[in-house]
Design a protein around this motif. Structure first.
Motif, PDB file in Angstrom:
ATOM      1  N   PRO A   1      13.403  31.601  40.309  1.00  0.00           N
ATOM      2  CA  PRO A   1      14.232  33.535  39.940  1.00  0.00           C
ATOM      3  C   PRO A   1      14.526  33.453  41.694  1.00  0.00           C
ATOM      4  O   PRO A   1      14.913  34.558  41.793  1.00  0.00           O
ATOM      5  N   GLN A   2      15.398  32.268  41.906  1.00  0.00           N
ATOM      6  CA  GLN A   2      16.242  32.400  43.222  1.00  0.00           C
ATOM      7  C   GLN A   2      17.534  32.121  44.141  1.00  0.00           C
ATOM      8  O   GLN A   2      17.057  30.765  43.541  1.00  0.00           O
ATOM      9  N   ILE A   3      18.254  32.455  43.524  1.00  0.00           N
ATOM     10  CA  ILE A   3      19.723  32.064  44.206  1.00  0.00           C
ATOM     11  C   ILE A   3      20.454  32.605  45.329  1.00  0.00           C
ATOM     12  O   ILE A   3      20.400  33.672  45.356  1.00  0.00           O
ATOM     13  N   ASP A   4      20.625  31.177  46.509  1.00  0.00           N
ATOM     14  CA  ASP A   4      20.616  31.863  47.951  1.00  0.00           C
ATOM     15  C   ASP A   4      19.625  32.581  47.818  1.00  0.00           C
ATOM     16  O   ASP A   4      18.904  32.740  47.949  1.00  0.00           O
ATOM     17  N   VAL A   5      19.940  33.608  49.813  1.00  0.00           N
ATOM     18  CA  VAL A   5      18.349  33.822  50.392  1.00  0.00           C
ATOM     19  C   VAL A   5      17.994  34.718  50.216  1.00  0.00           C
ATOM     20  O   VAL A   5      19.199  36.130  49.315  1.00  0.00           O
ATOM     21  N   ALA A   6      17.220  35.037  50.677  1.00  0.00           N
ATOM     22  CA  ALA A   6      16.563  36.508  50.297  1.00  0.00           C
ATOM     23  C   ALA A   6      16.989  38.085  51.625  1.00  0.00           C
ATOM     24  O   ALA A   6      17.691  37.227  52.354  1.00  0.00           O
ATOM     25  N   MET A   7      17.898  39.031  50.828  1.00  0.00           N
ATOM     26  CA  MET A   7      17.969  40.478  51.526  1.00  0.00           C
ATOM     27  C   MET A   7      17.066  40.862  52.153  1.00  0.00           C
ATOM     28  O   MET A   7      15.793  40.779  51.331  1.00  0.00           O
ATOM     29  N   GLU A   8      17.252  41.901  53.043  1.00  0.00           N
ATOM     30  CA  GLU A   8      16.349  42.572  53.463  1.00  0.00           C
ATOM     31  C   GLU A   8      15.927  43.454  52.506  1.00  0.00           C
ATOM     32  O   GLU A   8      14.701  44.394  52.850  1.00  0.00           O
TER      33      GLU A   8
ATOM     34  N   GLY B   1      14.630  43.304  49.428  1.00  0.00           N
ATOM     35  CA  GLY B   1      14.091  42.802  48.198  1.00  0.00           C
ATOM     36  C   GLY B   1      14.827  41.923  46.729  1.00  0.00           C
ATOM     37  O   GLY B   1      14.491  40.752  46.252  1.00  0.00           O
ATOM     38  N   PHE B   2      16.997  42.096  47.089  1.00  0.00           N
ATOM     39  CA  PHE B   2      17.302  40.977  46.020  1.00  0.00           C
ATOM     40  C   PHE B   2      17.582  39.906  47.385  1.00  0.00           C
ATOM     41  O   PHE B   2      18.049  39.961  48.151  1.00  0.00           O
ATOM     42  N   THR B   3      18.369  39.024  46.163  1.00  0.00           N
ATOM     43  CA  THR B   3      18.464  37.360  46.596  1.00  0.00           C
ATOM     44  C   THR B   3      20.177  38.047  47.373  1.00  0.00           C
ATOM     45  O   THR B   3      20.995  39.049  46.692  1.00  0.00           O
ATOM     46  N   LYS B   4      21.163  37.339  47.582  1.00  0.00           N
ATOM     47  CA  LYS B   4      22.349  37.611  49.018  1.00  0.00           C
ATOM     48  C   LYS B   4      23.532  36.989  47.635  1.00  0.00           C
ATOM     49  O   LYS B   4      24.300  37.867  47.268  1.00  0.00           O
ATOM     50  N   GLU B   5      23.366  36.564  46.346  1.00  0.00           N
ATOM     51  CA  GLU B   5      23.454  35.769  44.840  1.00  0.00           C
ATOM     52  C   GLU B   5      23.593  37.675  44.081  1.00  0.00           C
ATOM     53  O   GLU B   5      23.989  37.841  43.898  1.00  0.00           O
ATOM     54  N   GLU B   6      22.358  37.962  43.696  1.00  0.00           N
ATOM     55  CA  GLU B   6      22.596  39.315  43.214  1.00  0.00           C
ATOM     56  C   GLU B   6      22.911  40.333  43.838  1.00  0.00           C
ATOM     57  O   GLU B   6      23.603  41.094  43.170  1.00  0.00           O
ATOM     58  N   MET B   7      22.701  40.501  45.441  1.00  0.00           N
ATOM     59  CA  MET B   7      23.548  41.309  45.995  1.00  0.00           C
ATOM     60  C   MET B   7      25.172  41.113  45.763  1.00  0.00           C
ATOM     61  O   MET B   7      26.380  42.096  45.905  1.00  0.00           O
ATOM     62  N   LYS B   8      25.584  39.822  45.771  1.00  0.00           N
ATOM     63  CA  LYS B   8      27.337  39.484  45.511  1.00  0.00           C
ATOM     64  C   LYS B   8      27.471  40.135  44.274  1.00  0.00           C
ATOM     65  O   LYS B   8      28.611  40.703  43.662  1.00  0.00           O
ATOM     66  N   MET B   9      26.887  40.433  43.007  1.00  0.00           N
ATOM     67  CA  MET B   9      26.932  40.502  42.165  1.00  0.00           C
ATOM     68  C   MET B   9      27.471  42.476  41.753  1.00  0.00           C
ATOM     69  O   MET B   9      28.405  42.541  41.099  1.00  0.00           O
TER      70      MET B   9
END
Ligand code: 11C
Length: 344
Positions: free
Chosen positions: A202-209, A211-219
């Protein structure tokens, strides 16, 4: 007329697929210019049954080869460093990496969703190709937003190892081989943070501040930019041991007062370009990675109205990550650009 077309990253997973998709969609190629790092320069690629020698990526290659359209598929740092030389040589750059996507001057395009944004290319010479998981999601969100108006999207992804390129695919295969050879406990773990065979991560790309991952914030960010909307999006992105098609489970909340009619939803999806609906649960028919792999369609199914709220619909989608999520979208951008913007 035909164009001089360069593919930077010609020997990578996406670059190789760009050649296949250009063949299939009859991309009007005058001169083909495969480009890669010095390590791969001198090798050959095949296009329309002919062999082409891969040239080395240099600052001057675009001008020397009179490139008019340049697909960049070699990673963000390469695009950062070399895209400007292609633009200076007069080419339009169609960039597959995340490097320019959120630059307000650079259009971020899924041709079925926001083709008119291609017109903004003149400002920088660059058109950005979104993240794979974003592309297949917005293709179904667009007709649904047009139908009812979206308020919020909650999505969980099941992302194939091809998202990490050839090395990701090779790592899954190798780990499966090691499993059958009773060697999985000593298998190499390199492309992903953990063993991917027989696992989900349950992690794609790095952690963001946040709590989401970079992949999740791209979406989140890419969806809002492409659709010119600021409805809420929350994503959970998960790597699964599938070779090359991403799946997504979506919960879409429409504006207050909407009463979802599943048939209307199905019709809207069925009538949208490059979407195919497979939705017959009693007969065990729904989208799966083995259906979408090696195709240029995004498949949607398991469409159902929420049990509690009349303005919520749930569904599932799949698409080939290397094609729809990367190469095909890039080639479609190129074809649209030719239709809309080139001075033919
Ligand atoms: C993955 N989505 O599945 C990523 C790959 O921003 O172009 C594509 C990364 C990107 O790992």
């Amino acid at each position: 007329r035909k164009f001089n077309v360069a593919v930077v990253g010609a020997t990578g997973a996406v670059g190789e697929e760009v050649f296949r998709v250009m063949e299939e969609l009859n991309f009007p190629v005058n001169k083909l210019i495969p480009i890669a790092s010095a390590r791969s320069a001198g090798s050959t690629i095949e296009f329309l049954n002919k062999e082409f020698t891969v040239l080395e990526l240099t600052e001057t290659v675009f001008e020397e080869q009179e490139v008019e359209i340049a697909f960049f598929c070699a990673g963000g740092s390469i695009s950062e460093k070399f895209a400007k030389f292609a633009v200076e040589a007069g080419a339009v750059v169609i960039d597959n990496t995340s490097h320019f996507r959120m630059d307000p001057k650079v259009p971020l395009v899924v041709p079925e969703v926001n083709p008119d944004d291609i017109g903004l290319w003149r400002e920088t010479g660059i058109i950005a190709n979104p993240n794979c998981s974003t592309i297949q999601m917005v293709q179904s969100l667009k007709p649904l937003d047009d139908l009812y108006g979206i308020k919020r999207v909650d999505v969980s992804t099941y992302q194939a190892v091809s998202g990490a390129g050839k090395s990701g695919m090779e790592e899954l295969v190798k780990q499966m081989q090691d499993f059958f050879a009773f060697r999985l406990d000593e298998t190499e773990i390199k492309a992903f943070a953990h063993q991917i065979a027989l696992n989900v991560i349950p992690q794609i790309d790095v952690a963001m501040e946040n709590g989401f991952t970079k992949e999740e914030m791209k979406m989140v960010n890419e969806t809002q930019k492409i659709m010119h909307k600021n409805f809420e999006v929350a994503a959970t992105c998960v790597r699964v041991p599938v070779l090359r098609s991403h799946s997504e489970s979506l919960t879409v909340t429409f504006k207050d007062g909407v009463d979802v009619d599943v048939n209307e939803v199905r019709n809207a999806l069925e009538n949208f370009e490059n979407l195919k609906v497979i939705d017959d649960l009693p007969n065990k028919k729904y989208p799966m990675p083995i259906i979408s792999t090696d195709t240029d369609f995004t498949y949607v199914g398991r469409i159902r109205k929420d049990v509690y709220a009349s303005n919520i619909v749930h569904y599932f989608n799949v698409a080939d990550q290397v094609r729809v999520g990367a190469a095909t979208n890039a080639v479609r951008i190129g074809l649209k650009w030719i239709e809309m913007e080139s001075d033919i």
